[in-house]
Design a protein around this motif. Structure first.
Motif, PDB file in Angstrom:
ATOM      1  N   PHE A 170       0.972  -1.316  -0.059  1.00  0.00           N
ATOM      2  CA  PHE A 170       0.015  -0.117   0.087  1.00  0.00           C
ATOM      3  C   PHE A 170       0.747   1.326   0.063  1.00  0.00           C
ATOM      4  O   PHE A 170       0.732   2.140  -0.845  1.00  0.00           O
ATOM      5  CB  PHE A 170      -0.826  -0.021   1.142  1.00  0.00           C
ATOM      6  CG  PHE A 170      -2.206  -0.990   1.351  1.00  0.00           C
ATOM      7  CD1 PHE A 170      -1.907  -2.233   0.589  1.00  0.00           C
ATOM      8  CD2 PHE A 170      -3.432  -0.701   1.577  1.00  0.00           C
ATOM      9  CE1 PHE A 170      -2.985  -3.029   0.840  1.00  0.00           C
ATOM     10  CE2 PHE A 170      -4.326  -1.149   1.535  1.00  0.00           C
ATOM     11  CZ  PHE A 170      -4.105  -2.653   1.234  1.00  0.00           C
ATOM     12  N   ALA A 171       1.636   1.284   1.039  1.00  0.00           N
ATOM     13  CA  ALA A 171       2.875   2.357   1.007  1.00  0.00           C
ATOM     14  C   ALA A 171       2.294   3.743   0.844  1.00  0.00           C
ATOM     15  O   ALA A 171       3.009   4.633   0.564  1.00  0.00           O
ATOM     16  CB  ALA A 171       3.825   2.115  -0.067  1.00  0.00           C
ATOM     17  N   ASN A 172       0.946   4.096   1.296  1.00  0.00           N
ATOM     18  CA  ASN A 172       0.326   5.372   1.418  1.00  0.00           C
ATOM     19  C   ASN A 172      -0.913   5.431   2.245  1.00  0.00           C
ATOM     20  O   ASN A 172      -1.805   4.597   1.835  1.00  0.00           O
ATOM     21  CB  ASN A 172       0.050   5.352  -0.278  1.00  0.00           C
ATOM     22  CG  ASN A 172      -0.544   6.670  -0.468  1.00  0.00           C
ATOM     23  OD1 ASN A 172      -1.207   7.427   0.281  1.00  0.00           O
ATOM     24  ND2 ASN A 172      -0.511   7.161  -1.814  1.00  0.00           N
ATOM     25  N   PRO A 173      -0.903   6.128   3.383  1.00  0.00           N
ATOM     26  CA  PRO A 173      -2.045   6.319   4.154  1.00  0.00           C
ATOM     27  C   PRO A 173      -3.278   6.748   3.439  1.00  0.00           C
ATOM     28  O   PRO A 173      -4.518   6.078   3.661  1.00  0.00           O
ATOM     29  CB  PRO A 173      -1.436   7.426   5.253  1.00  0.00           C
ATOM     30  CG  PRO A 173       0.001   7.461   5.260  1.00  0.00           C
ATOM     31  CD  PRO A 173       0.120   7.061   3.648  1.00  0.00           C
ATOM     32  N   ALA A 174      -3.244   7.625   2.440  1.00  0.00           N
ATOM     33  CA  ALA A 174      -4.568   8.067   1.522  1.00  0.00           C
ATOM     34  C   ALA A 174      -5.071   6.721   0.953  1.00  0.00           C
ATOM     35  O   ALA A 174      -6.210   6.567   0.692  1.00  0.00           O
ATOM     36  CB  ALA A 174      -4.134   9.014   0.673  1.00  0.00           C
ATOM     37  N   VAL A 175      -4.012   6.033   0.274  1.00  0.00           N
ATOM     38  CA  VAL A 175      -4.640   4.835  -0.338  1.00  0.00           C
ATOM     39  C   VAL A 175      -5.511   3.728   0.870  1.00  0.00           C
ATOM     40  O   VAL A 175      -6.123   3.080   0.213  1.00  0.00           O
ATOM     41  CB  VAL A 175      -3.426   4.349  -1.110  1.00  0.00           C
ATOM     42  CG1 VAL A 175      -3.735   2.730  -2.112  1.00  0.00           C
ATOM     43  CG2 VAL A 175      -3.146   5.280  -2.268  1.00  0.00           C
ATOM     44  N   ALA A 176      -4.414   3.833   1.614  1.00  0.00           N
ATOM     45  CA  ALA A 176      -5.051   2.572   2.800  1.00  0.00           C
ATOM     46  C   ALA A 176      -6.435   3.084   3.178  1.00  0.00           C
ATOM     47  O   ALA A 176      -7.459   2.119   3.204  1.00  0.00           O
ATOM     48  CB  ALA A 176      -4.173   2.683   3.772  1.00  0.00           C
ATOM     49  N   ILE A 177      -6.690   4.341   3.395  1.00  0.00           N
ATOM     50  CA  ILE A 177      -7.939   4.691   3.938  1.00  0.00           C
ATOM     51  C   ILE A 177      -9.196   4.586   3.033  1.00  0.00           C
ATOM     52  O   ILE A 177     -10.035   4.004   3.141  1.00  0.00           O
ATOM     53  CB  ILE A 177      -7.888   6.351   4.482  1.00  0.00           C
ATOM     54  CG1 ILE A 177      -6.871   6.291   5.757  1.00  0.00           C
ATOM     55  CG2 ILE A 177      -9.337   6.884   4.545  1.00  0.00           C
ATOM     56  CD1 ILE A 177      -6.658   7.756   5.857  1.00  0.00           C
ATOM     57  N   SER A 178      -8.512   4.782   1.543  1.00  0.00           N
ATOM     58  CA  SER A 178      -9.609   4.599   0.558  1.00  0.00           C
ATOM     59  C   SER A 178     -10.188   3.429   0.343  1.00  0.00           C
ATOM     60  O   SER A 178     -11.062   3.066   0.002  1.00  0.00           O
ATOM     61  CB  SER A 178      -8.844   5.533  -0.947  1.00  0.00           C
ATOM     62  OG  SER A 178      -8.719   6.744  -0.531  1.00  0.00           O
ATOM     63  N   ARG A 179      -8.889   2.464   0.349  1.00  0.00           N
ATOM     64  CA  ARG A 179      -9.177   0.808  -0.225  1.00  0.00           C
ATOM     65  C   ARG A 179     -10.194   0.351   1.166  1.00  0.00           C
ATOM     66  O   ARG A 179     -10.672  -0.709   0.999  1.00  0.00           O
ATOM     67  CB  ARG A 179      -7.991   0.343  -0.169  1.00  0.00           C
ATOM     68  CG  ARG A 179      -7.423   0.646  -1.407  1.00  0.00           C
ATOM     69  CD  ARG A 179      -5.768   0.235  -1.537  1.00  0.00           C
ATOM     70  NE  ARG A 179      -5.827  -1.409  -1.595  1.00  0.00           N
ATOM     71  CZ  ARG A 179      -4.628  -2.044  -2.243  1.00  0.00           C
ATOM     72  NH1 ARG A 179      -3.578  -1.071  -2.297  1.00  0.00           N
ATOM     73  NH2 ARG A 179      -4.612  -3.329  -2.161  1.00  0.00           N
ATOM     74  N   ALA A 180     -10.189   0.943   2.318  1.00  0.00           N
ATOM     75  CA  ALA A 180     -11.035   0.551   3.274  1.00  0.00           C
ATOM     76  C   ALA A 180     -12.493   0.518   3.112  1.00  0.00           C
ATOM     77  O   ALA A 180     -13.279  -0.221   3.569  1.00  0.00           O
ATOM     78  CB  ALA A 180     -10.697   1.206   4.625  1.00  0.00           C
ATOM     79  N   PHE A 181     -12.774   1.481   2.062  1.00  0.00           N
ATOM     80  CA  PHE A 181     -14.394   1.571   1.520  1.00  0.00           C
ATOM     81  C   PHE A 181     -14.598   0.937   0.465  1.00  0.00           C
ATOM     82  O   PHE A 181     -15.441   1.337  -0.441  1.00  0.00           O
ATOM     83  CB  PHE A 181     -14.441   3.269   1.471  1.00  0.00           C
ATOM     84  CG  PHE A 181     -14.477   3.799   3.157  1.00  0.00           C
ATOM     85  CD1 PHE A 181     -15.536   3.667   3.964  1.00  0.00           C
ATOM     86  CD2 PHE A 181     -13.215   4.422   3.323  1.00  0.00           C
ATOM     87  CE1 PHE A 181     -15.252   4.422   5.055  1.00  0.00           C
ATOM     88  CE2 PHE A 181     -13.160   4.729   4.449  1.00  0.00           C
ATOM     89  CZ  PHE A 181     -14.096   4.951   5.506  1.00  0.00           C
ATOM     90  N   SER A 182     -13.797  -0.195   0.167  1.00  0.00           N
ATOM     91  CA  SER A 182     -14.098  -0.850  -1.201  1.00  0.00           C
ATOM     92  C   SER A 182     -13.997  -2.285  -0.822  1.00  0.00           C
ATOM     93  O   SER A 182     -12.856  -3.009  -0.361  1.00  0.00           O
ATOM     94  CB  SER A 182     -13.004  -0.634  -2.267  1.00  0.00           C
ATOM     95  OG  SER A 182     -13.313  -1.320  -3.377  1.00  0.00           O
TER      96      SER A 182
END
Length: 228
Positions: A170-182
């Motif tokens: 993931f290496a990216n907090p914004a991506v981690a947050i976004s992927r939690a909603f998919s």
């Protein structure tokens, strides 16, 4: 302020397109094959490719961070002011969430989802630390030696890290947050996100420290004599 607005817009757009690619390619891959390895490959290649495109096209506007961990590092380096950095991080998260919604809409899935994919454990956390360390070090080394090659360096690094890290990088907090909603192939359970983010930030700070020493300009003889 106009310049800052353009930079924020570039960060939001870039992060949205990045997340839409990550989530969308994961959905497409799972629809086309039941083979998990092929699905991961179908998720990997578009992600690496879009990073090359986004960094090349939006980098001249905002620096193409698309990642709160990267923005934090540049803030600590004083390459970006803290007010602008806070704006970058805010729009990166919002842009990432928008990218998730767009991916769902394109594949006619429910827009609002919560992932049930468990991604937890010491191996996963270490993988995120390693993935983010490598990403940030790649960026800093690229800036030091080959700034023109950064789009390819980052794209190729993430392509590799998808496969050599247990977390698929993931290496990216914004991506981690976004992927939690998919709740799709790319998802991550919301309760697992804080540990991922903590590991990512530690990895980014370690990369900053190591790069600060390893990539430092060598002192000239005159400078050494002056220091004495």
């Amino acid at each position: 302020m106009t310049d800052l607005r353009r930079r924020l817009a570039a960060e939001a757009l870039g992060t949205a397109m990045l997340v839409a690619t990550v989530v969308g390619s994961g959905i497409m891959a799972r629809r086309l094959t039941g083979d998990v390895a092929l699905s991961l490959l179908g998720n990997t290649l578009p992600t690496g490719a879009i990073l090359v495109v986004l960094i090349t096209t939006l980098g001249p506007i905002s620096g193409a961070h698309f990642n709160p961990a990267v923005t934090l590092v540049f803030g600590l380096r004083r390459d970006i002011g803290w007010l602008a950095a806070l704006g970058y991080i805010t729009v990166q998260i919002l842009g990432g969430l928008a990218g998730t919604l767009v991916a769902h809409a394109m594949f006619e899935l429910p827009l609002l989802q919560v992932s049930a994919t468990v991604r937890s454990g010491q191996g996963q956390w270490l993988a995120e630390l390693v993935a983010t360390f490598g990403l940030v070090f790649t960026i800093l080394a690229g800036l030091r030696f080959r700034s023109d090659a950064i789009p390819w360096l980052v794209g190729l690094y993430i392509t590799a890290a998808y496969w050599f890290t247990a977390s698929t990088s993931f290496a990216n907090p914004a991506v981690a947050i976004s992927r939690a909603f998919s709740n799709t192939f790319a998802g991550i359970r919301p309760s697992d996100v804080p540990a991922f983010i903590a590991a990512e930030l530690v990895g980014a700070l370690l990369a900053l420290a190591v790069a600060g020493w390893l990539l430092a300009e060598p002192k000239t003889l005159t400078q050494m004599k002056a220091a004495q």
